[in-house]
Design a protein around this motif. Structure first.
Motif, PDB file in Angstrom:
ATOM      1  N   PHE A 149      -7.334  49.776 -26.999  1.00  0.00           N
ATOM      2  CA  PHE A 149      -6.963  50.130 -28.362  1.00  0.00           C
ATOM      3  C   PHE A 149      -7.226  48.989 -29.338  1.00  0.00           C
ATOM      4  N   SER A 150      -7.609  49.379 -30.536  1.00  0.00           N
ATOM      5  CA  SER A 150      -7.765  48.420 -31.634  1.00  0.00           C
ATOM      6  C   SER A 150      -6.385  47.960 -32.091  1.00  0.00           C
ATOM      7  N   ASP A 151      -6.384  47.078 -33.081  1.00  0.00           N
ATOM      8  CA  ASP A 151      -5.131  46.752 -33.747  1.00  0.00           C
ATOM      9  C   ASP A 151      -4.591  48.036 -34.379  1.00  0.00           C
ATOM     10  N   GLY A 201      -9.088  54.204 -30.225  1.00  0.00           N
ATOM     11  CA  GLY A 201      -9.321  54.020 -28.792  1.00  0.00           C
ATOM     12  C   GLY A 201     -10.803  53.913 -28.481  1.00  0.00           C
ATOM     13  N   VAL A 202     -11.145  52.973 -27.588  1.00  0.00           N
ATOM     14  CA  VAL A 202     -12.538  52.839 -27.115  1.00  0.00           C
ATOM     15  C   VAL A 202     -12.523  52.789 -25.586  1.00  0.00           C
ATOM     16  N   ALA A 203     -13.693  52.937 -24.985  1.00  0.00           N
ATOM     17  CA  ALA A 203     -13.781  52.867 -23.522  1.00  0.00           C
ATOM     18  C   ALA A 203     -13.265  51.521 -23.032  1.00  0.00           C
ATOM     19  N   LEU A 245     -17.441  46.218 -29.146  1.00  0.00           N
ATOM     20  CA  LEU A 245     -17.116  47.215 -30.168  1.00  0.00           C
ATOM     21  C   LEU A 245     -15.697  47.010 -30.685  1.00  0.00           C
ATOM     22  N   LEU A 246     -14.773  46.740 -29.760  1.00  0.00           N
ATOM     23  CA  LEU A 246     -13.378  46.559 -30.167  1.00  0.00           C
ATOM     24  C   LEU A 246     -13.238  45.380 -31.140  1.00  0.00           C
ATOM     25  N   ASN A 299     -11.974  45.656 -34.963  1.00  0.00           N
ATOM     26  CA  ASN A 299     -10.832  44.875 -35.446  1.00  0.00           C
ATOM     27  C   ASN A 299     -11.214  43.966 -36.609  1.00  0.00           C
ATOM     28  N   GLY A 300     -12.409  43.382 -36.556  1.00  0.00           N
ATOM     29  CA  GLY A 300     -12.884  42.544 -37.656  1.00  0.00           C
ATOM     30  C   GLY A 300     -13.009  43.364 -38.936  1.00  0.00           C
ATOM     31  N   ALA A 301     -13.565  44.557 -38.796  1.00  0.00           N
ATOM     32  CA  ALA A 301     -13.744  45.438 -39.959  1.00  0.00           C
ATOM     33  C   ALA A 301     -12.384  45.882 -40.505  1.00  0.00           C
ATOM     34  N   LEU A 302     -11.466  46.264 -39.611  1.00  0.00           N
ATOM     35  CA  LEU A 302     -10.125  46.691 -40.040  1.00  0.00           C
ATOM     36  C   LEU A 302      -9.423  45.581 -40.816  1.00  0.00           C
ATOM     37  N   GLU A 303      -9.592  44.366 -40.316  1.00  0.00           N
ATOM     38  CA  GLU A 303      -8.943  43.220 -40.958  1.00  0.00           C
ATOM     39  C   GLU A 303      -9.461  43.041 -42.392  1.00  0.00           C
ATOM     40  N   GLU A 304     -10.767  43.168 -42.543  1.00  0.00           N
ATOM     41  CA  GLU A 304     -11.361  43.044 -43.882  1.00  0.00           C
ATOM     42  C   GLU A 304     -10.911  44.187 -44.788  1.00  0.00           C
ATOM     43  N   LEU A 305     -10.850  45.394 -44.224  1.00  0.00           N
ATOM     44  CA  LEU A 305     -10.463  46.558 -45.031  1.00  0.00           C
ATOM     45  C   LEU A 305      -9.009  46.490 -45.451  1.00  0.00           C
TER      46      LEU A 305
END
Ligand code: ARG
Length: 285
Positions: A145-147, A249-251, A257-258, A262-268
């Motif tokens: 799971f991502s953040d 969720g990812v494999a 990818l995770l 997470n990097g993208a989520l943090e920026e968003l």
């Protein structure tokens, strides 16, 4: 499972980004995404940098090259739903599109049953499942799971004149849920499989409640509010069943990818995009 009987209802977007280690720092993921934008012309430079940039889209292998494939169940407003013209909309859809954009990928939405959407990500048929998915110990055994990007609450919907006033009153009643969801899992754990009916989606469960086929529906609070607003004679209990965290969720083991997600989520989150998407779909009360 956690029974929080005095919990205040409501849905809030809460980021637990700092809680999870291993994500790229803001500085390096910014560098990565600006690189990704110009990766066409500078692919050699980008790929030599890729070795040291875990969040670089250039090194991401996705199910379909150039695309970020998201499996979901688009019958879960306001997180994901199907518009009249067949297009997909909702919080998860827009956040996923913003993540894809950061990674230099095009978002591809694959709509299916909720349990199938989880499996697709586990089996690498999709790159990720984003469907208001609650992080649970059981799911963590089979996917990563991502953040956390949002908070969810399991709510109880009943007819306005129901004698069910609390979660405990569900004992001995027939409860409708969506198949494969935490609502189904909690209710079968607490009240037994014979008391719980699993429907294809939340709306069919609510229709069964309207027709008197079940006594209550247990479902996430945000869709519960939408379904109750669209159907007269129903109400949501003031007390919640459980509090949860939503994540992507990812494999298992797809760390590249995770980290990128997470990097993208943090920026968003940092630039306010996440909050503005939530505010567009969930109006303050
Ligand atoms: N949060 C619940 C779970 O993870 C329900 C999610 C259902 N999502 C959907 N798109 N139908 O089990």
């Amino acid at each position: 499972m956690k029974k929080l009987t005095a919990l205040l209802l409501g849905t809030a977007m809460v980021l637990g980004l700092a809680a999870c280690g291993g994500s790229a720092s803001t500085a390096s993921s910014e560098a990565a995404s600006s690189e990704a934008a110009s990766s066409e012309e500078t692919s050699e430079a980008a790929s030599s940098e890729a070795a040291s940039e875990s969040a670089n889209a250039a090194e991401l292998t996705t199910v379909t090259a150039g695309k970020l494939t998201m499996s979901t169940n688009a019958a879960f407003p306001p997180y994901e739903m199907t518009a009249d013209d067949g297009s997909f909309e909702g919080i998860d859809i827009e956040v996923a599109a913003a993540i894809a954009d950061k990674l230099g990928l095009e978002l591809q939405v694959d709509d299916m049953d909720f349990d199938a959407a989880l499996l697709a990500a586990q089996n690498g048929k999709s790159d990720m499942v984003m469907a208001g998915v609650t992080v649970t110990d059981e799911r963590q055994k089979v996917m990563d799971f991502s953040d956390t990007y949002a908070e969810g609450i399991q709510s109880v919907i009943v007819p306005e004149d129901s004698d069910i006033a609390s979660v405990d009153d569900l004992a001995g009643k027939t409860i409708g849920t969506q198949r494969g969801t935490t609502g189904y899992i909690y209710c079968t754990d607490d009240f037994g499989e014979d008391s719980v009916v699993a429907y294809d989606n939340g709306l069919t469960a609510v229709q069964a409640l309207n027709n008197g086929q079940v006594d209550a529906v247990v479902i996430d609070n945000a869709p519960a509010k939408e379904f109750v607003a669209a159907n007269t004679g129903l109400k949501i209990l003031d007390t919640a069943y459980a509090q949860e965290d939503y994540a992507i969720g990812v494999a298992k083991g797809n760390t590249a990818l995770l980290d990128a997600i997470n990097g993208a989520l943090e920026e968003l989150q940092a630039d306010g995009t996440l909050q503005s998407i939530v505010d567009k779909y969930i109006k303050a009360e």
